[in-house]
Design a protein around this motif. Structure first.
Motif, PDB file in Angstrom:
ATOM      1  N   ILE A  10     -10.955   3.541   4.622  1.00 45.45           N
ATOM      2  CA  ILE A  10      -9.751   3.730   5.333  1.00 45.45           C
ATOM      3  C   ILE A  10      -8.648   2.864   4.452  1.00 45.45           C
ATOM      4  O   ILE A  10      -7.424   3.344   4.432  1.00 45.45           O
ATOM      5  N   ALA A  11      -8.928   1.592   3.776  1.00 46.08           N
ATOM      6  CA  ALA A  11      -8.148   0.942   2.994  1.00 46.08           C
ATOM      7  C   ALA A  11      -7.580   1.945   1.608  1.00 46.08           C
ATOM      8  O   ALA A  11      -6.279   1.782   1.559  1.00 46.08           O
ATOM      9  N   VAL A  12      -8.475   2.655   1.023  1.00 47.74           N
ATOM     10  CA  VAL A  12      -8.087   3.263   0.010  1.00 47.74           C
ATOM     11  C   VAL A  12      -7.005   4.399   0.570  1.00 47.74           C
ATOM     12  O   VAL A  12      -5.991   4.873  -0.084  1.00 47.74           O
ATOM     13  N   ALA A  13      -7.480   5.031   1.671  1.00 45.08           N
ATOM     14  CA  ALA A  13      -6.664   6.285   2.175  1.00 45.08           C
ATOM     15  C   ALA A  13      -5.467   5.798   2.509  1.00 45.08           C
ATOM     16  O   ALA A  13      -4.414   6.585   2.533  1.00 45.08           O
ATOM     17  N   GLU A  14      -5.210   4.618   3.141  1.00 40.45           N
ATOM     18  CA  GLU A  14      -4.015   4.158   3.599  1.00 40.45           C
ATOM     19  C   GLU A  14      -3.026   3.733   2.347  1.00 40.45           C
ATOM     20  O   GLU A  14      -1.754   3.892   2.318  1.00 40.45           O
ATOM     21  N   GLU A  15      -3.507   2.976   1.390  1.00 40.89           N
ATOM     22  CA  GLU A  15      -3.169   2.689   0.323  1.00 40.89           C
ATOM     23  C   GLU A  15      -2.575   3.394  -0.783  1.00 40.89           C
ATOM     24  O   GLU A  15      -1.685   3.265  -1.517  1.00 40.89           O
ATOM     25  N   LEU A  16      -3.531   4.490  -0.799  1.00 42.06           N
ATOM     26  CA  LEU A  16      -3.597   5.263  -2.027  1.00 42.06           C
ATOM     27  C   LEU A  16      -3.563   4.858  -3.342  1.00 42.06           C
ATOM     28  O   LEU A  16      -2.639   5.200  -4.217  1.00 42.06           O
ATOM     29  N   HIS A  17      -4.381   3.723  -3.414  1.00 45.33           N
ATOM     30  CA  HIS A  17      -4.356   2.879  -4.594  1.00 45.33           C
ATOM     31  C   HIS A  17      -5.355   2.175  -4.527  1.00 45.33           C
ATOM     32  O   HIS A  17      -5.711   1.083  -3.649  1.00 45.33           O
ATOM     33  N   PHE A  18      -6.356   2.115  -5.730  1.00 46.73           N
ATOM     34  CA  PHE A  18      -7.672   1.337  -5.542  1.00 46.73           C
ATOM     35  C   PHE A  18      -7.406   0.095  -5.788  1.00 46.73           C
ATOM     36  O   PHE A  18      -8.226  -0.685  -5.212  1.00 46.73           O
ATOM     37  N   GLY A  19      -6.376  -0.316  -6.512  1.00 53.65           N
ATOM     38  CA  GLY A  19      -6.322  -1.966  -6.870  1.00 53.65           C
ATOM     39  C   GLY A  19      -5.776  -2.559  -5.589  1.00 53.65           C
ATOM     40  O   GLY A  19      -6.146  -3.548  -5.376  1.00 53.65           O
ATOM     41  N   LYS A  20      -4.708  -1.989  -4.878  1.00 57.61           N
ATOM     42  CA  LYS A  20      -4.146  -2.363  -3.857  1.00 57.61           C
ATOM     43  C   LYS A  20      -5.253  -2.454  -2.642  1.00 57.61           C
ATOM     44  O   LYS A  20      -5.393  -3.329  -1.938  1.00 57.61           O
ATOM     45  N   ALA A  21      -6.119  -1.435  -2.583  1.00 54.44           N
ATOM     46  CA  ALA A  21      -7.343  -1.444  -1.601  1.00 54.44           C
ATOM     47  C   ALA A  21      -8.082  -2.662  -1.856  1.00 54.44           C
ATOM     48  O   ALA A  21      -8.609  -3.352  -0.756  1.00 54.44           O
ATOM     49  N   ALA A  22      -8.454  -2.781  -3.014  1.00 58.98           N
ATOM     50  CA  ALA A  22      -9.526  -3.800  -3.302  1.00 58.98           C
ATOM     51  C   ALA A  22      -8.913  -5.101  -3.003  1.00 58.98           C
ATOM     52  O   ALA A  22      -9.851  -5.960  -2.371  1.00 58.98           O
ATOM     53  N   GLN A  23      -7.722  -5.467  -3.443  1.00 64.32           N
ATOM     54  CA  GLN A  23      -7.144  -6.606  -2.821  1.00 64.32           C
ATOM     55  C   GLN A  23      -7.143  -6.498  -1.326  1.00 64.32           C
ATOM     56  O   GLN A  23      -7.258  -7.881  -0.747  1.00 64.32           O
ATOM     57  N   ARG A  24      -6.908  -5.658  -0.617  1.00 60.42           N
ATOM     58  CA  ARG A  24      -6.851  -5.683   1.011  1.00 60.42           C
ATOM     59  C   ARG A  24      -8.333  -6.101   1.425  1.00 60.42           C
ATOM     60  O   ARG A  24      -8.417  -6.500   2.523  1.00 60.42           O
ATOM     61  N   CYS A  25      -9.384  -5.608   0.905  1.00 57.73           N
ATOM     62  CA  CYS A  25     -10.989  -5.506   1.061  1.00 57.73           C
ATOM     63  C   CYS A  25     -11.237  -7.154   0.590  1.00 57.73           C
ATOM     64  O   CYS A  25     -12.559  -7.239   0.754  1.00 57.73           O
ATOM     65  N   HIS A  26     -10.416  -7.802  -0.314  1.00 58.49           N
ATOM     66  CA  HIS A  26     -11.307  -8.939  -0.925  1.00 58.49           C
ATOM     67  C   HIS A  26     -12.353  -8.720  -1.591  1.00 58.49           C
ATOM     68  O   HIS A  26     -13.149  -9.420  -1.485  1.00 58.49           O
ATOM     69  N   ILE A  27     -12.570  -7.562  -2.461  1.00 58.50           N
ATOM     70  CA  ILE A  27     -13.478  -7.372  -3.323  1.00 58.50           C
ATOM     71  C   ILE A  27     -12.750  -7.077  -4.700  1.00 58.50           C
ATOM     72  O   ILE A  27     -11.658  -6.377  -4.702  1.00 58.50           O
ATOM     73  N   ALA A  28     -13.396  -6.730  -5.897  1.00 60.18           N
ATOM     74  CA  ALA A  28     -12.848  -6.381  -7.111  1.00 60.18           C
ATOM     75  C   ALA A  28     -13.017  -4.783  -6.989  1.00 60.18           C
ATOM     76  O   ALA A  28     -13.659  -4.134  -6.183  1.00 60.18           O
ATOM     77  N   GLN A  29     -12.057  -4.161  -7.795  1.00 58.07           N
ATOM     78  CA  GLN A  29     -12.030  -2.957  -7.882  1.00 58.07           C
ATOM     79  C   GLN A  29     -13.091  -2.091  -8.097  1.00 58.07           C
ATOM     80  O   GLN A  29     -13.476  -1.001  -7.547  1.00 58.07           O
ATOM     81  N   PRO A  30     -13.999  -2.338  -9.242  1.00 57.39           N
ATOM     82  CA  PRO A  30     -14.969  -1.487  -9.596  1.00 57.39           C
ATOM     83  C   PRO A  30     -16.032  -1.362  -8.394  1.00 57.39           C
ATOM     84  O   PRO A  30     -16.366  -0.058  -8.116  1.00 57.39           O
ATOM     85  N   PRO A  31     -16.544  -2.502  -7.788  1.00 53.15           N
ATOM     86  CA  PRO A  31     -17.375  -2.281  -6.583  1.00 53.15           C
ATOM     87  C   PRO A  31     -16.923  -1.247  -5.532  1.00 53.15           C
ATOM     88  O   PRO A  31     -17.500  -0.476  -4.805  1.00 53.15           O
TER      89      PRO A  31
END
Length: 304
Positions: A10-31
Motif C-alpha cells: 500500500i505504501a509503495v502503491a500510494e507513494e509510487l516511490h520505494f525510498g519514500k515508501a521505506a521512510q513511511r514504513c520505517h524500514i530500509a529500502q532494500p528489505p
C-alpha cells in the motif's frame, strides 16, 4: 502472505516511490523491495512496473491496491471492535425472560441500559424457567430471568430482582368488589383459576399447601400456564385467581385486584447467569439491574 507485505505494498502503491515508501514504513529500502518482490512471486502476478525513473501500478496492481485497502480497513475496524468489547462498549447481550417479567421493572432497566450503551445489541427470548436453564448453561443466553422453585442452579450465580406478594384478581361485579382486603379463607368454594402443576410442580404444591393450612381444598375450575392467560380468563368471569402484584399493571378491562392475606409464598423473579461468564457487558447490565430491583421487605416463605 503477511499483513506487513500488504502494508508495504500500500505504501509503495500510494507513494509510487520505494525510498519514500521505506521512510513511511520505517524500514530500509532494500528489505522493502525484497518484500514486494516476494509478494509478487507468491501471487505470480506483476503488481508494479519499475524503471530507473518511475514506479507505476499494473492493472492487476491497481485492483490489488483496492482490495488491500479494504483488508487494512477491516483489520482496523476489527481491532477497534474487540477493544470496545473488552471495555464493554460494543457487543451483544442475550436475555431470556419469563412472561411476567415484562410487567416488572425489567423493561425500564433494559431501556436505561440501552440508552447508556447504544452500541450493544440486545437479543431477547421469552421462555419458561424450565426452558431457559439448559439454554443458559449451553451459552446460548447470557442472563435469564426466571422463577425458581426447587430448580438446580449449580454453576450459576443469581440476583433476586423482584419479590412481591400475591394479590387476588377478580372480575368486575364480583361480590369481593366491596372488600378492601381478601383473606385466603374467604376463597373456600370460590371458582379458582390456577397455575398448571406441570409448569412449576414445587410452586403448585406450595400454593396448594397454603390452602390446606387455611383449612380447605381450593375449587380449581381451570389451570393455565401464564399469568397473562390467567388475568384474561378472570375478565371472562370464569373465576378468581392468585396473581403477582405486578399483574395489576396490566390495565385489562373487566378485572380488578385486591390485597390478599394468608400464609402464601412470595412471588419472585431471579436473574441467573453462568458463574464462569466474565463478560464486561454482562457485569454492566447487572449493575443496571440493581437500580431497578423491587424487593418487598418481608422474606419469602418458600426457601430459594
Amino acid at each position: 502472505m503477511e499483513l506487513r507485505q500488504i502494508k508495504y505494498f500500500i505504501a509503495v502503491a500510494e507513494e509510487l516511490h520505494f525510498g519514500k515508501a521505506a521512510q513511511r514504513c520505517h524500514i530500509a529500502q532494500p528489505p522493502l523491495s525484497q518484500q514486494i518482490k516476494r509478494l509478487e512471486e507468491e501471487l505470480e502476478v506483476k503488481l508494479l512496473e519499475r524503471t530507473s525513473r518511475r514506479v507505476s501500478l499494473t492493472p492487476e496492481g491497481e485492483e490489488f491496491l483496492v482490495r488491500c485497502r479494504d483488508i487494512q480497513d477491516r483489520l482496523t475496524e476489527a481491532v477497534a471492535c474487540i477493544q470496545d468489547m473488552a471495555q464493554g462498549l460494543e457487543g451483544m447481550l442475550r436475555i431470556g425472560f419469563i412472561g411476567p417479567a415484562s410487567l416488572s421493572q425489567l423493561p425500564m432497566a433494559i431501556r436505561a441500559f440501552r440508552e447508556a450503551n447504544p452500541n450493544i445489541r440486545l437479543d431477547f427470548s421469552a421462555k419458561s424457567t424450565t426452558e431457559q436453564l439448559p439454554v443458559l448453561r449451553s451459552d446460548r443466553l447470557d442472563i435469564a430471568f426466571v422463577r425458581l422453585f426447587g430448580h438446580d442452579t449449580t454453576g450459576l450465580k443469581s440476583m433476586l430482582f423482584l419479590r412481591e406478594p400475591y394479590v387476588l384478581a377478580i372480575p368486575d361485579g364480583h361480590h369481593f368488589s366491596k372488600k378492601d382486603r381478601i383473606d385466603i379463607r374467604d376463597l373456600e368454594g370460590e371458582p379458582l383459576i390456577f397455575n398448571q402443576r406441570i409448569a412449576q410442580p414445587a410452586l403448585y404444591r406450595s400454593l396448594i399447601g397454603s390452602f390446606h393450612k387455611a383449612g380447605f381444598m381450593p375449587n380449581i375450575v381451570q389451570e393455565v400456564n401464564t399469568e397473562q392467560s390467567t388475568v384474561a380468563l378472570v375478565s371472562t368471569g370464569l373465576g378468581v385467581a392468585l396473581v403477582p402484584a405486578s399483574s395489576a399493571r396490566d390495565k385489562r378491562s373487566g378485572v380488578s385486584f385486591k390485597p390478599l392475606d394468608g400464609d402464601l409464598p412470595q412471588w419472585e423473579i431471579t436473574a441467573l447467569w453462568k458463574a464462569k461468564n466474565e463478560s464486561v457487558i454482562l457485569k454492566k447490565f447487572i449493575e443496571t439491574l440493581k437500580e431497578f430491583q423491587e424487593i418487598a421487605e418481608e422474606p419469602a416463605i418458600w426457601p430459594r
